[in-house]
Design a protein around this motif. Sequence first.
Motif, short mmCIF file in Angstrom:
data_model
loop_
_atom_site.label_atom_id
_atom_site.label_comp_id
_atom_site.label_asym_id
_atom_site.label_seq_id
_atom_site.Cartn_x
_atom_site.Cartn_y
_atom_site.Cartn_z
N UNK A 1 -9.19 9.83 13.45
CA UNK A 1 -8.70 9.75 14.84
C UNK A 1 -7.76 8.58 15.09
N UNK A 2 -6.94 8.26 14.11
CA UNK A 2 -6.01 7.15 14.21
C UNK A 2 -4.60 7.68 13.98
N UNK A 3 -3.66 7.24 14.79
CA UNK A 3 -2.25 7.60 14.61
C UNK A 3 -1.54 6.47 13.88
N UNK A 4 -0.82 6.82 12.83
CA UNK A 4 -0.06 5.84 12.05
C UNK A 4 1.42 6.03 12.35
N UNK A 5 2.11 4.94 12.63
CA UNK A 5 3.53 4.98 12.95
C UNK A 5 4.25 3.85 12.20
N UNK A 6 5.38 4.19 11.59
CA UNK A 6 6.17 3.19 10.87
C UNK A 6 6.84 2.26 11.87
N UNK A 7 6.56 0.96 11.76
CA UNK A 7 7.22 -0.02 12.63
C UNK A 7 8.58 -0.39 12.08
N UNK A 8 8.68 -0.44 10.77
CA UNK A 8 9.94 -0.71 10.08
C UNK A 8 10.20 0.46 9.14
N UNK A 9 11.29 0.40 8.42
CA UNK A 9 11.46 1.39 7.36
C UNK A 9 10.34 1.18 6.34
N UNK A 10 9.65 2.25 6.03
CA UNK A 10 8.48 2.17 5.16
C UNK A 10 8.71 3.02 3.91
N UNK A 11 8.31 2.49 2.77
CA UNK A 11 8.32 3.27 1.53
C UNK A 11 6.88 3.56 1.14
N UNK A 12 6.59 4.83 0.93
CA UNK A 12 5.25 5.27 0.56
C UNK A 12 5.26 5.95 -0.80
N UNK A 13 4.17 5.80 -1.53
CA UNK A 13 3.90 6.61 -2.71
C UNK A 13 2.70 7.47 -2.35
N UNK A 14 2.92 8.77 -2.21
CA UNK A 14 1.89 9.67 -1.70
C UNK A 14 1.38 10.61 -2.79
N UNK A 15 0.12 10.99 -2.66
CA UNK A 15 -0.51 11.87 -3.65
C UNK A 15 -1.60 12.69 -2.98
N UNK A 16 -1.93 13.86 -3.51
CA UNK A 16 -2.96 14.71 -2.89
C UNK A 16 -4.31 14.02 -2.84
N UNK A 17 -5.04 14.25 -1.76
CA UNK A 17 -6.37 13.66 -1.62
C UNK A 17 -7.30 14.08 -2.74
N UNK A 18 -7.18 15.33 -3.18
CA UNK A 18 -8.12 15.85 -4.19
C UNK A 18 -8.07 15.05 -5.48
N UNK A 19 -6.90 14.56 -5.85
CA UNK A 19 -6.77 13.81 -7.10
C UNK A 19 -7.52 12.49 -7.01
N UNK A 20 -7.31 11.76 -5.92
CA UNK A 20 -7.99 10.47 -5.76
C UNK A 20 -9.49 10.68 -5.64
#
Length: 237
Positions: free
Chosen positions: A99-118
Amino acid sequence: MAIKQGAQQADIPTICESCEARQGGLCGALETGQLINLAKASSRHEIPGGTELADDGAYSNVLSGVIKLTRNLSDGRQQIVGFHFAPDFLGRPFKAQWPITARALTKVTLCSFPKTIIERMMEETPALRRVLLKHALKQLDEARYWMAALGRKTASEKVASFLLKTARNIGPGNHSANSMSFDLPVKRADIADFLGLTIGTASRELSKLRTDGVIRIANRRHISLESVARLEERCGD
């Protein structure tokens, strides 16, 4: 942008070698084979500042930039409840909805991966579970710190504490009494929201710190600390 792999399967993927998330974040707990498998399923992408991050069934490592976390109420009110800096882990294991909203305040670089793997690697790797536990405990410690700060500190102490925490997250290698400079990633309205102050009060306290010579402010966002120790003294801890 898909992550490119190292030429040899026995080696750590080239793009992971100097990645901050591997040095100080979640991926540091993975063995080489696991890191290779995770890299194959991962992608790096940039998020423009001001963009709300979609809840798309993925976890992410924050590689650069700052993310604001808010809790929204049913009538439209919202409260800033925290911030993510590199190399924080973005996501909420063991819960389908967050129930939390995440918003980029600056330019953000993410490394994303499927939840199932982690989640599968968590079952296989005690070291990864320890890293995630430490991450959760760090967030709990931060929440307790700000609970005390917001409930008991003066407006001046709150603003000083916010600046010090931000400086240490953006430049975590320098915790000494030496000078430090950084770009403040949040607007004064967000500082006021997070600290439970009015914008006018937050602005006055920033101006007071500047007048007293504790900080310098250039272009409204660039903060220079003449002495980290002097700012620590203003935090009331």
